[in-house]
Design a protein around this motif. Structure first.
Motif, PDB file in Angstrom:
ATOM      1  N   LEU A   1      14.647 -11.249  35.901  1.00 29.29           N
ATOM      2  CA  LEU A   1      13.186 -11.195  35.906  1.00 29.29           C
ATOM      3  C   LEU A   1      12.647 -11.642  37.267  1.00 29.29           C
ATOM      4  N   GLY A   2      13.172 -12.742  37.803  1.00 27.35           N
ATOM      5  CA  GLY A   2      12.726 -13.231  39.107  1.00 27.35           C
ATOM      6  C   GLY A   2      13.020 -12.244  40.218  1.00 27.35           C
ATOM      7  N   LEU A   3      14.214 -11.672  40.196  1.00 31.08           N
ATOM      8  CA  LEU A   3      14.566 -10.685  41.220  1.00 31.08           C
ATOM      9  C   LEU A   3      13.693  -9.436  41.102  1.00 31.08           C
ATOM     10  N   LEU A   4      13.427  -9.006  39.867  1.00 32.62           N
ATOM     11  CA  LEU A   4      12.567  -7.838  39.656  1.00 32.62           C
ATOM     12  C   LEU A   4      11.156  -8.110  40.163  1.00 32.62           C
ATOM     13  N   LEU A   5      10.608  -9.268  39.828  1.00 30.79           N
ATOM     14  CA  LEU A   5       9.277  -9.619  40.325  1.00 30.79           C
ATOM     15  C   LEU A   5       9.251  -9.644  41.845  1.00 30.79           C
ATOM     16  N   ASN A   6      10.281 -10.214  42.442  1.00 34.94           N
ATOM     17  CA  ASN A   6      10.368 -10.256  43.898  1.00 34.94           C
ATOM     18  C   ASN A   6      10.322  -8.834  44.470  1.00 34.94           C
ATOM     19  N   GLU A   7      11.078  -7.913  43.882  1.00 34.53           N
ATOM     20  CA  GLU A   7      11.089  -6.519  44.348  1.00 34.53           C
ATOM     21  C   GLU A   7       9.711  -5.877  44.209  1.00 34.53           C
ATOM     22  N   LEU A   8       9.103  -6.045  43.031  1.00 34.63           N
ATOM     23  CA  LEU A   8       7.827  -5.373  42.769  1.00 34.63           C
ATOM     24  C   LEU A   8       6.708  -5.916  43.655  1.00 34.63           C
ATOM     25  N   ILE A   9       6.640  -7.230  43.800  1.00 33.25           N
ATOM     26  CA  ILE A   9       5.584  -7.817  44.629  1.00 33.25           C
ATOM     27  C   ILE A   9       5.824  -7.492  46.101  1.00 33.25           C
ATOM     28  N   SER A  10       7.076  -7.572  46.539  1.00 37.31           N
ATOM     29  CA  SER A  10       7.393  -7.229  47.928  1.00 37.31           C
ATOM     30  C   SER A  10       7.043  -5.768  48.215  1.00 37.31           C
ATOM     31  N   ASN A  11       7.272  -4.897  47.233  1.00 35.63           N
ATOM     32  CA  ASN A  11       6.925  -3.479  47.381  1.00 35.63           C
ATOM     33  C   ASN A  11       5.420  -3.312  47.561  1.00 35.63           C
ATOM     34  N   CYS A  12       4.631  -4.080  46.810  1.00 41.52           N
ATOM     35  CA  CYS A  12       3.177  -4.049  46.986  1.00 41.52           C
ATOM     36  C   CYS A  12       2.807  -4.459  48.405  1.00 41.52           C
ATOM     37  N   MET A  13       3.415  -5.542  48.869  1.00 39.77           N
ATOM     38  CA  MET A  13       3.116  -6.046  50.216  1.00 39.77           C
ATOM     39  C   MET A  13       3.422  -4.990  51.269  1.00 39.77           C
ATOM     40  N   LYS A  14       4.530  -4.291  51.064  1.00 43.15           N
ATOM     41  CA  LYS A  14       5.005  -3.334  52.062  1.00 43.15           C
ATOM     42  C   LYS A  14       4.220  -2.025  52.059  1.00 43.15           C
ATOM     43  N   HIS A  15       3.850  -1.535  50.862  1.00 41.66           N
ATOM     44  CA  HIS A  15       3.304  -0.178  50.773  1.00 41.66           C
ATOM     45  C   HIS A  15       1.848  -0.074  50.321  1.00 41.66           C
ATOM     46  N   ALA A  16       1.346  -1.047  49.573  1.00 42.26           N
ATOM     47  CA  ALA A  16       0.010  -0.902  48.985  1.00 42.26           C
ATOM     48  C   ALA A  16      -1.112  -1.142  49.982  1.00 42.26           C
ATOM     49  N   PHE A  17      -0.845  -1.951  50.994  1.00 46.11           N
ATOM     50  CA  PHE A  17      -1.909  -2.362  51.908  1.00 46.11           C
ATOM     51  C   PHE A  17      -1.536  -2.042  53.352  1.00 46.11           C
ATOM     52  N   PRO A  18      -1.603  -0.748  53.726  1.00 48.81           N
ATOM     53  CA  PRO A  18      -1.204  -0.353  55.079  1.00 48.81           C
ATOM     54  C   PRO A  18      -2.202  -0.840  56.134  1.00 48.81           C
ATOM     55  N   ALA A  19      -1.732  -0.962  57.343  1.00 50.48           N
ATOM     56  CA  ALA A  19      -2.557  -1.280  58.513  1.00 50.48           C
ATOM     57  C   ALA A  19      -3.408  -2.529  58.317  1.00 50.48           C
ATOM     58  N   GLY A  20      -2.821  -3.569  57.724  1.00 50.68           N
ATOM     59  CA  GLY A  20      -3.536  -4.832  57.595  1.00 50.68           C
ATOM     60  C   GLY A  20      -4.643  -4.846  56.562  1.00 50.68           C
ATOM     61  N   GLN A  21      -4.697  -3.851  55.694  1.00 51.85           N
ATOM     62  CA  GLN A  21      -5.717  -3.782  54.651  1.00 51.85           C
ATOM     63  C   GLN A  21      -5.605  -5.000  53.734  1.00 51.85           C
TER      64      GLN A  21
END
Length: 177
Positions: free
Chosen positions: A75-95
């Motif tokens: 569960l912890g590893l999955l959360l880490n992946e999902l949240i890190s994915n948000c950080m990487k892809h959801a908010f481009p160019a400093g959004q």
């Protein structure tokens, strides 16, 4: 590229270390109060990604449930992946934006984990089963370790990943708040 892979690997190790730290602090070594663990994990991910400098906030709404290490680690590893994915892809160019992490019991022993963001959403034609990224492959594998299902979808204001899994008969709602 190598620096990014090393940072992501370090984040995964930190997620596992936090499970062990919380477990050893728990009076019952067989179970971990998951709300406290998820909150700590989210704060750790915020610090590692300097989210305050990027104006991204992570908000948690976690029902008190206790899990054993066999579920807490994936569960912890999955959360880490999902949240890190948000950080990487959801908010481009400093959004700036928000990430919501929720976990609730929904009937019997079923648990729903959701990670939502108000960012860019998944790209047109996104087919998670066909994407070759390590993060997505890990997300699928970790949801299977939870004996659960994972679903990716766009929402009106961003993206949502929903994981459903069952608690083992020995897990119970926590008395810790």
């Amino acid at each position: 590229v190598a620096r990014t892979v090393l940072r992501e690997s370090a984040d995964r190790v930190r997620a596992m270390a936090l499970v062990h730290e919380k477990l050893y602090q728990s009076p019952n070594l067989a179970s971990l109060p998951i709300a406290e663990y998820v909150e700590g994990l989210c704060r750790q991910i915020e610090a590692a990604n300097a989210v305050s400098q990027r104006s991204i906030s992570i908000q948690c709404a976690i029902e008190p449930v206790e899990l054993g290490m066999d579920l807490a680690i994936p569960l912890g590893l999955l959360l880490n992946e999902l949240i890190s994915n948000c950080m990487k892809h959801a908010f481009p160019a400093g959004q700036s934006g928000k990430i919501g992490v929720s976990m609730k019991c929904c009937g019997g022993s079923q648990v729903e984990l959701c990670v939502v963001d108000d960012g860019a959403g998944f790209p047109a034609g996104f087919a998670p089963g066909k994407v070759e990224s390590l993060g997505l492959k890990l997300s699928y594998a970790l949801s299977q370790q939870l004996d659960g299902t994972i679903d990716f979808q766009n929402t009106e204001s961003g993206a949502q990943v929903r994981v459903l899994f069952k608690l083992p008969k020995t897990a119970a709602k926590s008395k810790h708040h």
